[in-house]
Write a protein that holds these residues in place. Structure first.
Motif, short mmCIF file in Angstrom:
data_model
loop_
_atom_site.label_atom_id
_atom_site.label_comp_id
_atom_site.label_asym_id
_atom_site.label_seq_id
_atom_site.Cartn_x
_atom_site.Cartn_y
_atom_site.Cartn_z
N LEU A 71 0.83 -1.21 0.00
CA LEU A 71 0.00 0.00 0.00
C LEU A 71 0.87 1.26 0.00
O LEU A 71 0.54 2.24 -0.68
N SER A 72 1.95 1.22 0.75
CA SER A 72 2.85 2.38 0.80
C SER A 72 3.43 2.66 -0.59
O SER A 72 3.48 3.81 -1.04
N ALA A 73 3.86 1.60 -1.26
CA ALA A 73 4.43 1.77 -2.60
C ALA A 73 3.38 2.25 -3.59
O ALA A 73 3.64 3.14 -4.43
N LEU A 74 2.17 1.69 -3.53
CA LEU A 74 1.09 2.15 -4.42
C LEU A 74 0.78 3.63 -4.20
O LEU A 74 0.57 4.38 -5.16
N ALA A 75 0.76 4.05 -2.94
CA ALA A 75 0.48 5.46 -2.65
C ALA A 75 1.59 6.36 -3.19
O ALA A 75 1.33 7.47 -3.67
N LEU A 76 2.83 5.89 -3.10
CA LEU A 76 3.96 6.69 -3.61
C LEU A 76 4.00 6.70 -5.14
O LEU A 76 4.60 7.60 -5.74
N LEU A 77 3.35 5.73 -5.77
CA LEU A 77 3.25 5.70 -7.23
C LEU A 77 1.99 6.39 -7.74
O LEU A 77 1.77 6.47 -8.95
N TRP A 78 1.17 6.88 -6.81
CA TRP A 78 -0.08 7.53 -7.20
C TRP A 78 0.22 8.77 -8.03
O TRP A 78 1.18 9.50 -7.74
N PRO A 79 -0.54 9.04 -9.07
CA PRO A 79 -0.25 10.20 -9.92
C PRO A 79 -0.49 11.52 -9.20
O PRO A 79 -1.63 11.84 -8.84
N VAL A 80 0.58 12.25 -8.95
CA VAL A 80 0.51 13.56 -8.30
C VAL A 80 1.40 14.52 -9.08
O VAL A 80 2.25 14.09 -9.88
N ALA A 81 1.22 15.81 -8.83
CA ALA A 81 1.96 16.83 -9.59
C ALA A 81 3.46 16.72 -9.36
O ALA A 81 4.25 16.85 -10.30
N GLU A 82 3.86 16.48 -8.09
CA GLU A 82 5.28 16.42 -7.77
C GLU A 82 5.57 15.15 -6.97
O GLU A 82 5.58 15.16 -5.74
#
Length: 437
Positions: A71-82
């Motif tokens: 879950l941590s890795a998926l959240a860090l791969l989530w599409p965000v601006a930066e």
């Protein structure tokens, strides 16, 4: 980075098991704590979406230890601006971290993350059909906000997922906010003064360690959200229609930890006789530390405010601050774990405690005295509904409205009429109650 990811996964696993992020971070190695906190905040702000995507990619949940890192890795791969890291770095380091965490699951993690990257746009869109994933809050929280704030609920949720500003309170006896801005500039830091309601408040352009704040160790400035800075002036200032407080008032800070409001009361009323109460002895130690840094004196007692026979000496108070235990639903942007720790049934239980505290403390107030009831909540059950019920139970109580201070303060960017201007305040509720002579 793999050590960092394992620390983050431990934090996420602990929060999902019901532990406070603050407690979990305290166990983290000191050199990894800042990075762990930053990444944990990011993950918790995207946890609803990450959980929804994991269910799409791996419907059968893996063991908690594995799931937390996934879950941590998926959240860090989530599409965000930066993004914090490049996609390939997250995948590579997450797989390395999993080899140390649960070696047999490294291949599984690698396959799930790479599939997510291949199908990211479609998976994020599919997950977003679930409101809990789209807004990254539990479903019950969304329903309560929709009922309480039908026009503003989405804006409140969006504010919860943004990084908060770092706000300071300049010591009222040691200079103005404008004076302190000059000291900040000399230290290479920039900010702005807020006034006129939060006259000692300064908001930094960028957060900074307290070690970089001029005069922090000497007590010239404290870290405190702008909304929290309204409590002391609301309680102590002269108000039309209210008897003025004595020159040396007897004050009660009924739920005082960690001590920010306690010290503010003493800044504005240095001659006050103040009793700082808290049910948690460990948290009360933080009040002691705060007062020591500011060279202030107060009587401290570890006691439950509802059990007055155990701590009250029979002398009534001129003014009481009740910053009551609450859901903390107004400070989610500062404590992103709160939304995942709370349960729907908690609100009624907390409202009952708030009601008991109000009823227990009211008889301790002098006729003509005043009490400020405060919660860092946006839920009406902990705010206006609570006060309305209290007024029904106590005919000798009167609510005193104070423009810009009392009522529900919402953390919305478009509330320019609220103290501090756009996006500078957390969600709070205040009521000023006076006891009829």
């Amino acid at each position: 980075m793999q050590r960092l990811l394992n620390q983050v996964a431990d934090a996420v696993q602990g929060v999902r098991a019901g532990q406070s992020l603050n407690e979990l971070l305290a166990r983290c190695p000191a050199e990894l704590r800042p990075g762990t906190q930053a990444l944990s905040f990011h993950v918790l702000r995207h946890l609803g979406g990450a959980e929804a995507v994991r269910k799409l990619l791996a419907p059968k949940a893996p063991p908690a230890k594995v799931d937390a890192l996934l879950l941590s890795a998926l959240a860090l791969l989530w599409p965000v601006a930066e993004p914090a890291y490049a996609d390939h770095t997250v995948v590579d380091q997450a797989v390395s971290a999993m080899r140390k965490r649960s070696g047999q699951s490294a291949g599984f993690l690698n396959a799930v993350l790479r599939r997510f990257l291949r199908e990211r746009e479609a998976l994020v869109a599919q997950a977003g059909r679930d409101p809990a994933a789209a807004f990254n809050h539990p479903a019950w929280w969304l329903k309560r906000l929709q009922a309480d704030w039908p026009e503003q609920w989405q804006a409140i949720l969006a504010a919860n997922n943004r990084q908060p500003p770092m706000s300071l309170r300049v010591h009222a006896g040691r200079g103005s906010a404008e004076d302190y801005l000059k000291r900040l500039a000399e230290a290479g830091l920039a900010g702005r003064a807020l006034g006129p309601r939060a006259t000692q408040a300064v908001v930094l352009d960028r957060p900074a360690p307290v070690s970089q704040l001029p005069g922090f160790a000497q007590g010239d400035v404290s870290v405190q959200d702008v909304a929290a800075q309204l409590a002391a002036p609301l309680l102590l200032a002269d108000r039309a229609g209210l008897p003025p407080l004595p020159a040396k008032p007897r004050l009660l800070d009924a739920c005082s930890a960690p001590g920010g409001k306690t010290s503010h009361l003493l800044e504005l009323s240095p001659a006050a006789e103040l009793l700082a109460l808290d049910a948690d002895a460990d948290r009360l130690a933080r009040v002691k530390d705060n007062l020591a840094r500011l060279s202030q004196q107060a009587e401290l007692k570890a006691a439950d405010g509802r059990q007055t026979e155990a701590w009250w000496d029979g002398r009534p108070f001129d003014a009481i601050l009740l910053d009551a235990p609450c859901s903390a639903s107004g400070i989610v942007r500062r404590h992103p774990d709160v939304r995942w720790l709370r349960r729907a049934g908690d609100i009624a239980q907390l409202a009952a405690i708030q009601s008991e505290l109000l009823d227990a403390l009211w008889p301790l107030l002098k006729p003509g005295g005043r009490l400020v009831y405060a919660t860092c909540s946006v839920f009406r059950a902990e705010g206006q509904d609570q006060v309305d019920a209290f007024l029904q139970r106590h005919p000798d109580a009167r609510a005193v409205p104070v423009d810009g201070f009392t009522g529900h303060l919402l953390p919305l960017a478009d509330n320019e009429d609220q103290p501090g201007g756009p996006s500078t305040i957390d969600g709070f509720f205040y009521a000023l109650l006076t006891k009829q002579p």
